[in-house]
Design an enzyme around this catalytic site. Structure first.
Site, PDB file in Angstrom:
ATOM      1  N   LYS A  95       0.899  -1.614  -0.203  1.00 20.80           N
ATOM      2  CA  LYS A  95       0.037   0.046   0.034  1.00 20.80           C
ATOM      3  C   LYS A  95       1.375   1.085  -0.343  1.00 20.80           C
ATOM      4  CE  LYS A  95      -4.076  -3.108   1.887  1.00 20.80           C
ATOM      5  NZ  LYS A  95      -4.961  -3.314   2.740  1.00 20.80           N
ATOM      6  N   GLN A 153      -5.600  -2.133   9.445  1.00 20.82           N
ATOM      7  CA  GLN A 153      -5.250  -3.747   8.414  1.00 20.82           C
ATOM      8  C   GLN A 153      -5.894  -4.508   9.844  1.00 20.82           C
ATOM      9  OE1 GLN A 153      -3.997  -4.060   5.375  1.00 20.82           O
ATOM     10  NE2 GLN A 153      -4.002  -5.666   5.682  1.00 20.82           N
ATOM     11  N   ASP A 170     -11.572   2.174   3.196  1.00 23.03           N
ATOM     12  CA  ASP A 170     -11.887   0.283   3.095  1.00 23.03           C
ATOM     13  C   ASP A 170     -13.141   0.495   3.053  1.00 23.03           C
ATOM     14  OD1 ASP A 170      -9.713  -0.965   3.543  1.00 23.03           O
ATOM     15  OD2 ASP A 170      -9.905  -0.932   5.896  1.00 23.03           O
TER      16      ASP A 170
HETATM   17  N1  L34 Z   1      -8.023  -2.928   6.747  1.00 23.32           N
HETATM   18  N2  L34 Z   1      -7.438  -5.082   5.869  1.00 23.32           N
HETATM   19  C1  L34 Z   1      -8.049  -3.846   5.794  1.00 23.32           C
HETATM   20  N3  L34 Z   1      -8.293  -3.389   4.319  1.00 23.32           N
HETATM   21  C2  L34 Z   1      -8.478  -4.424   3.112  1.00 23.32           C
HETATM   22  O1  L34 Z   1      -8.064  -4.131   2.297  1.00 23.32           O
HETATM   23  C3  L34 Z   1      -7.041  -5.695   3.546  1.00 23.32           C
HETATM   24  N4  L34 Z   1      -6.756  -6.754   2.468  1.00 23.32           N
HETATM   25  C4  L34 Z   1      -7.386  -8.036   2.728  1.00 23.32           C
HETATM   26  C5  L34 Z   1      -6.503  -8.285   4.531  1.00 23.32           C
HETATM   27  N5  L34 Z   1      -7.272  -7.280   5.948  1.00 23.32           N
HETATM   28  C6  L34 Z   1      -7.186  -6.325   5.047  1.00 23.32           C
HETATM   29  C7  L34 Z   1      -5.837  -6.716   1.955  1.00 23.32           C
HETATM   30  O2  L34 Z   1      -5.608  -5.128   1.976  1.00 23.32           O
HETATM   31  C8  L34 Z   1      -5.956  -8.851   2.406  1.00 23.32           C
HETATM   32  N6  L34 Z   1      -5.514  -7.779   1.361  1.00 23.32           N
HETATM   33  C9  L34 Z   1      -4.224  -7.657   0.548  1.00 23.32           C
HETATM   34  C10 L34 Z   1      -3.781  -7.104  -0.388  1.00 23.32           C
HETATM   35  C11 L34 Z   1      -3.307  -6.692  -1.368  1.00 23.32           C
HETATM   36  C12 L34 Z   1      -2.837  -8.575  -1.394  1.00 23.32           C
HETATM   37  C13 L34 Z   1      -3.135  -8.790  -0.906  1.00 23.32           C
HETATM   38  C14 L34 Z   1      -4.318  -8.985   0.228  1.00 23.32           C
HETATM   39  C15 L34 Z   1      -1.056  -8.447  -2.453  1.00 23.32           C
HETATM   40  O3  L34 Z   1      -0.897  -7.709  -2.664  1.00 23.32           O
HETATM   41  N7  L34 Z   1      -0.869  -9.130  -3.099  1.00 23.32           N
HETATM   42  C16 L34 Z   1      -0.342  -9.976  -3.807  1.00 23.32           C
HETATM   43  C17 L34 Z   1       0.507 -11.040  -2.887  1.00 23.32           C
HETATM   44  C18 L34 Z   1       1.672 -10.156  -1.844  1.00 23.32           C
HETATM   45  C19 L34 Z   1       2.417 -11.278  -0.930  1.00 23.32           C
HETATM   46  O4  L34 Z   1       3.712 -11.038  -2.031  1.00 23.32           O
HETATM   47  O5  L34 Z   1       2.511 -11.312   0.183  1.00 23.32           O
HETATM   48  C20 L34 Z   1      -0.539 -10.672  -5.003  1.00 23.32           C
HETATM   49  O6  L34 Z   1       0.011 -10.521  -6.178  1.00 23.32           O
HETATM   50  O7  L34 Z   1      -1.242 -11.782  -4.386  1.00 23.32           O
END
Ligand code: L34
Length: 283
Positions: free
Chosen positions: A51, A95, A118
């Protein structure tokens, strides 16, 4: 066909960066997003970093506040109260998940709804279900955006959602319904789940279990959206809720993990932050 959330989000972020670059002259400053991270969960640490990185790419000011998981609920509420009153803060994101001794509902409700990037605040949730203008939750918004970009026709389609969380399952079901899909929401107690998912033209999976959806649960030509971000217990690599390799051959469109829904979630967070900023500035 694989839809890359990574590529699509890169394009959308580049477009937002152009828009944000015009803000200092128009409004005197850029949007400011504050992310609060409690504890050291490796997934949460990684997403919060994502983020901050996206904010930088778009030109949004990002402050990440890190607190130990021993922080009290009162102290966290105190931080939120201060940010609520700070005129130079446009978006506040705590988060999730939070440590067990903190009441998540209370924290979410404490964020001013105008700064709730959010879309989790009870007033935003109510507005979504009443079809009133509101901040849409990032993951469901990103999913609909990907489907539209891929040219998937939602109207009249059979959409099956696996999972019924407040963050993904329920709101994405509502957005699909608003797009005139026929929506079925399934969960851990659904009988004959494979039969239900097999009827899906569009299958959205958000249950958080690695490779839970197997090939025989998916119809030939289906559109498959994989929201899961899990560690594969065998290889230790990131994997989704969908058994990707065999299902990729069967689906007409599928999203990968990583590089699918996750980047779109972050991209929509940027968009929501800009929307909250503009709503304030144009008042
Ligand atoms: N308050 N909590 C709040 N807002 C959110 O919008 C979230 N979420 C979920 C968990 N808790 C939260 C997220 O941000 C899930 N989530 C989230 C955001 C980004 C990614 C995955 C989950 C992401 O970028 N995933 C990458 C891989 C990341 C890595 O390498 O660890 C992907 O390519 O899927």
């Amino acid at each position: 066909m694989i839809i890359s959330g990574k590529d699509l989000s890169a394009r959308l972020k580049a477009e937002m960066a152009v828009e944000v670059a015009s803000f200092p002259e128009k409004y005197g400053r850029v949007p400011h997003l504050v992310v609060i991270l409690v504890g050291e969960d490796p997934g949460s640490v990684s997403y919060v970093k994502g983020k901050a990185k996206a904010s930088e790419a778009v030109g949004i000011r990002n402050t990440t506040i890190r607190k130990p998981d021993t922080i009290s609920e009162e102290e966290l509420l105190g931080i939120i109260d201060e940010l609520n009153r700070d005129d130079e803060v446009d978006g506040i994101l705590v988060q999730l998940p939070l440590p067990r001794h903190i009441n998540e509902d209370r924290i979410i409700a404490a964020i001013r709804k105008e700064k709730d990037v959010d879309g989790f605040h009870p007033m935003n949730v109510a507005s979504l279900w009443m079809k009133q203008p509101c901040t849409l939750p990032c993951t469901p918004k990103g999913i609909i955006r990907m489907l539209c970009e891929a040219g998937v026709v939602l109207e009249g389609s059979n959409a099956v959602v696996v999972g019924r969380s407040n963050i993904v399952g329920l709101p994405v079901a509502k957005l699909l319904l608003d797009a005139n899909a026929t929506v079925t929401v399934t969960h851990s107690r659904t009988k004959n789940l494979g039969e239900v998912t097999h009827r899906a033209d569009i299958l959205v999976v958000a249950i958080g279990r690695p490779k839970f959806i197997k090939e025989d649960m998916v119809r030939e030509g289906a559109v498959v959206i994989d929201v899961g971000v899990n560690r594969d217990p065998e290889t230790g690599k990131l994997c989704g809720d969908v058994d990707f390799e065999p299902i990729e051959k069967k689906a007409s469109i599928i999203t990968p993990v990583p590089g699918g829904v996750g980047p779109m979630t972050i991209c929509c967070l940027m968009e929501n932050t800009i929307e909250c900023f503009l709503r304030k500035m144009e008042k």
